[in-house]
Design a protein around this motif. Structure first.
Motif, mmCIF file in Angstrom:
data_model
loop_
_atom_site.group_PDB
_atom_site.id
_atom_site.type_symbol
_atom_site.label_atom_id
_atom_site.label_comp_id
_atom_site.label_asym_id
_atom_site.label_seq_id
_atom_site.Cartn_x
_atom_site.Cartn_y
_atom_site.Cartn_z
ATOM 1 N N PHE A 25 -11.989 66.992 87.913
ATOM 2 C CA PHE A 25 -10.868 66.517 88.696
ATOM 3 C C PHE A 25 -10.682 67.299 89.989
ATOM 4 O O PHE A 25 -10.103 66.792 90.952
ATOM 5 C CB PHE A 25 -9.586 66.571 87.870
ATOM 6 C CG PHE A 25 -9.468 65.447 86.866
ATOM 7 C CD1 PHE A 25 -9.386 64.136 87.291
ATOM 8 C CD2 PHE A 25 -9.449 65.712 85.509
ATOM 9 C CE1 PHE A 25 -9.272 63.092 86.386
ATOM 10 C CE2 PHE A 25 -9.334 64.674 84.593
ATOM 11 C CZ PHE A 25 -9.248 63.368 85.034
ATOM 12 N N ALA A 144 0.956 57.786 81.134
ATOM 13 C CA ALA A 144 0.430 59.132 81.364
ATOM 14 C C ALA A 144 -0.970 59.084 81.961
ATOM 15 O O ALA A 144 -1.314 59.889 82.849
ATOM 16 C CB ALA A 144 0.413 59.923 80.059
ATOM 17 N N TRP A 147 -0.901 58.022 85.638
ATOM 18 C CA TRP A 147 -0.316 59.140 86.387
ATOM 19 C C TRP A 147 -1.369 60.217 86.626
ATOM 20 O O TRP A 147 -1.503 60.743 87.736
ATOM 21 C CB TRP A 147 0.864 59.701 85.598
ATOM 22 C CG TRP A 147 1.531 60.893 86.209
ATOM 23 C CD1 TRP A 147 2.541 60.896 87.121
ATOM 24 C CD2 TRP A 147 1.241 62.274 85.933
ATOM 25 N NE1 TRP A 147 2.897 62.183 87.442
ATOM 26 C CE2 TRP A 147 2.113 63.055 86.728
ATOM 27 C CE3 TRP A 147 0.341 62.922 85.101
ATOM 28 C CZ2 TRP A 147 2.105 64.447 86.705
ATOM 29 C CZ3 TRP A 147 0.324 64.309 85.081
ATOM 30 C CH2 TRP A 147 1.197 65.060 85.869
ATOM 31 N N LEU A 148 -2.148 60.543 85.582
ATOM 32 C CA LEU A 148 -3.179 61.573 85.694
ATOM 33 C C LEU A 148 -4.289 61.153 86.643
ATOM 34 O O LEU A 148 -4.674 61.896 87.551
ATOM 35 C CB LEU A 148 -3.751 61.867 84.304
ATOM 36 C CG LEU A 148 -4.871 62.900 84.233
ATOM 37 C CD1 LEU A 148 -4.347 64.282 84.586
ATOM 38 C CD2 LEU A 148 -5.507 62.912 82.840
ATOM 39 N N ARG A 151 -3.127 60.975 90.243
ATOM 40 C CA ARG A 151 -2.852 62.298 90.803
ATOM 41 C C ARG A 151 -4.119 62.945 91.353
ATOM 42 O O ARG A 151 -4.112 63.580 92.404
ATOM 43 C CB ARG A 151 -2.236 63.176 89.722
ATOM 44 C CG ARG A 151 -1.814 64.563 90.201
ATOM 45 C CD ARG A 151 -1.287 65.377 89.028
ATOM 46 N NE ARG A 151 -0.872 66.703 89.440
ATOM 47 C CZ ARG A 151 0.368 67.084 89.688
ATOM 48 N NH1 ARG A 151 1.349 66.201 89.565
ATOM 49 N NH2 ARG A 151 0.658 68.313 90.043
#
Length: 516
Positions: A25, A144, A147-148, A151
């Motif tokens: 990430f 979730a 969102w992850l 992000r």
């Protein structure tokens, strides 16, 4: 290996795993590709009309559109023909999980979904999409996960609030169950912040803004049907019931039919059962079919056969109508078609079959027949457009959403009798485009009133007139194609989406929208 070394090895494995995730990430990736959207539906895509309509509208605007969800029912034909639409199907959970207790099956199912969804969003989609639109509910684990992913990959999240996930879980477990409380906290935390929030009702907008202090653009996008939902012509009705003939009851309840010249509801003008006031137009040498004057009243209800729709209420109302039709000459026969799939379908249909045949010791029904049909996506709007009256049993677990089935019915010019709840008046105007009931006796009384005089009921004609227009519309106008009551707006899905969502997703073209 010495047992004492196992904890050290386990810690090392976990460390390496976490480091790998962090590296993945934190490594710079390409910027999100403009004019692309991933639409996540944690359910059967073909049974998620609103999300299919979103996908179709995005694709017609030139967005590369990735529709993610489970396979099953066939998507709407118009969506299948668009070159910019890509279906990415999730792997269905094994049937074995469904047989396990909820406390065991639910976590395992969520873990399976997490892996599958991340694989699609991070690997199968070749580049980060500009937008990720997620349907809520379900909330776990989708809120979730998007969102992850957003992000770290730079995508903008749009949450389409259909209902509240924790309120649906409360129907099964009770509102005070620990899982329900955890689900509410999860939904509130991960649903609070997004680029944009879309709401199906004003009531849901007001509640979530007040209770959860949502951050981001907020817009109310009422459900509206697409353009192919319209009142059916006698010819369309004729062709539909020719296709449905094998699924209809083979008993004397329905008028005699002689396919292909006649069905239980339509007949060729050359057929002795055809209405005398048929349309003189002809197609080639064959006259157009017409509606039969001896047809039963056609009622339609679409249900998901879940606890928030009380089919028992409809069954009781039909039994009351049956008794009134025996006592009062002139009331028509009622052919009730219930569409949809769901967990309680088999149980209720066995129950109604026993009642209709008189297996409980009572006299068999003579004026009411209820059948359950599953229709292809292209046949469903024709059935609605052919019906005399729609029935909605939707009660809403949160009292904040509206029944999509009623939207579809209105799109086909079909008045409704709808079970009342808190925000229903955003859609159904009692006495204008339908009637609102609270219990079975009231619904039975409404059926008696509306069906008196069938097939030319003046009460039904009055309601139907509120859903029709006699004024041509400009192709570029955003005005309602239907008459409205007060400030109630009615428009097509495309018109509504163009006005509400387009400024959000094309802000670089239209300018930044103001928050609502």
């Amino acid at each position: 290996m010495d047992r004492a070394a196992w904890p050290t090895l386990l810690v090392g494995v976990v460390f390496v795993f976490l480091w790998a995730i962090w590296r993945f990430f934190s490594t710079p990736t390409q910027r999100p590709s403009l004019r692309s959207v991933a639409i996540l539906v944690l359910g059967d895509i073909g049974r998620s009309p609103r999300m299919m309509y979103h996908a179709e509208t995005f694709a017609t605007m030139g967005f590369e559109t990735y529709l993610i969800g489970y396979s099953g029912s066939k998507p709407v034909p118009s969506l299948l023909s668009l070159p910019h639409v890509h279906f990415l199907y999730l792997e269905s959970p094994s049937a074995f999980l469904a047989s396990l207790p909820f406390v065991i099956s639910a976590p395992r199912k969520v873990i399976h979904q997490v892996i599958d969804i991340l694989h699609i969003l991070l690997v199968r989609i070749p580049y980060p999409p500009e937008f990720i639109m997620v349907q809520n509910p379900p909330s776990i684990p989708t809120l979730a996960l998007v969102w992850l992913v957003a992000r770290f990959r730079g995508s903008k999240v749009i949450i389409d609030w259909h209902n509240l996930g924790y309120s649906i879980l409360a129907l099964k477990l009770g509102e005070h169950h620990v899982f329900v409380k955890m689900a509410k906290l999860f939904e509130a935390y991960f649903g609070r912040c997004a680029y944009a929030h879309l709401f199906v009702t004003q009531a849901m907008h007001d509640f979530l803004v007040r209770e959860w202090d949502l951050k981001g653009h907020k817009a109310i996008l009422h459900d509206r049907p697409p353009a192919h939902f319209h009142p059916a012509s006698p010819g369309e009705t004729h062709e539909l019931f020719l296709r449905l003939q094998p699924s209809l009851p083979n008993d004397p309840f329905l008028p005699n039919a002689s396919p292909p010249r006649s069905t239980a509801f339509t007949a060729s003008p050359r057929d002795e059962n055809a209405s005398q006031d048929t349309d003189p137009l002809v197609t080639g040498s064959e006259p157009l079919p017409a509606l039969r004057p001896d047809r039963p009243a056609l009622l339609v209800s679409s249900t998901s056969w879940t606890p928030d729709e009380d089919f028992g209420l409809l069954l009781t109302a039909l039994a009351l109508y049956e008794q009134r039709a025996r006592d009062r000459p002139g009331l028509p026969k009622v052919f009730m078609v219930v569409t949809g799939k769901g967990p309680q379908r088999a149980e209720y249909m066995r129950q109604i079959e026993r009642v209709q045949r008189g297996e409980d010791g009572a006299e068999p029904w003579r004026f009411v027949r209820c059948v359950s049909l599953w229709l292809e996506a292209e046949d469903y709007p024709i059935l609605l457009g052919s019906a005399d009256l729609g029935i909605s049993l939707h009660s809403s677990s949160s009292a904040l959403d509206l029944p999509m089935k009623v939207v579809d019915m209105f799109g086909c010019g079909l008045p409704v009798c709808a079970l009342g709840f808190a925000c229903l008046d955003e859609l159904v105007k009692d006495g204008v485009n339908g009637l609102v009931f609270t219990d079975a006796p009231q619904l039975a009384a409404q059926l008696e009133t509306l069906l008196t005089g069938h097939p030319a009921s003046p009460s039904l004609a009055t309601l139907r007139a509120s859903l029709q227009t006699s004024t041509p519309r400009s192709p570029n106008s955003h005005a309602s194609p239907y008459k409205t009551d007060g400030d109630w707006e009615w428009s097509t899905w495309a018109q509504n989406w163009e006005r509400i969502v387009r400024p959000l997703v094309l802000s670089d073209v239209d300018g930044w929208p103001e928050e609502q």
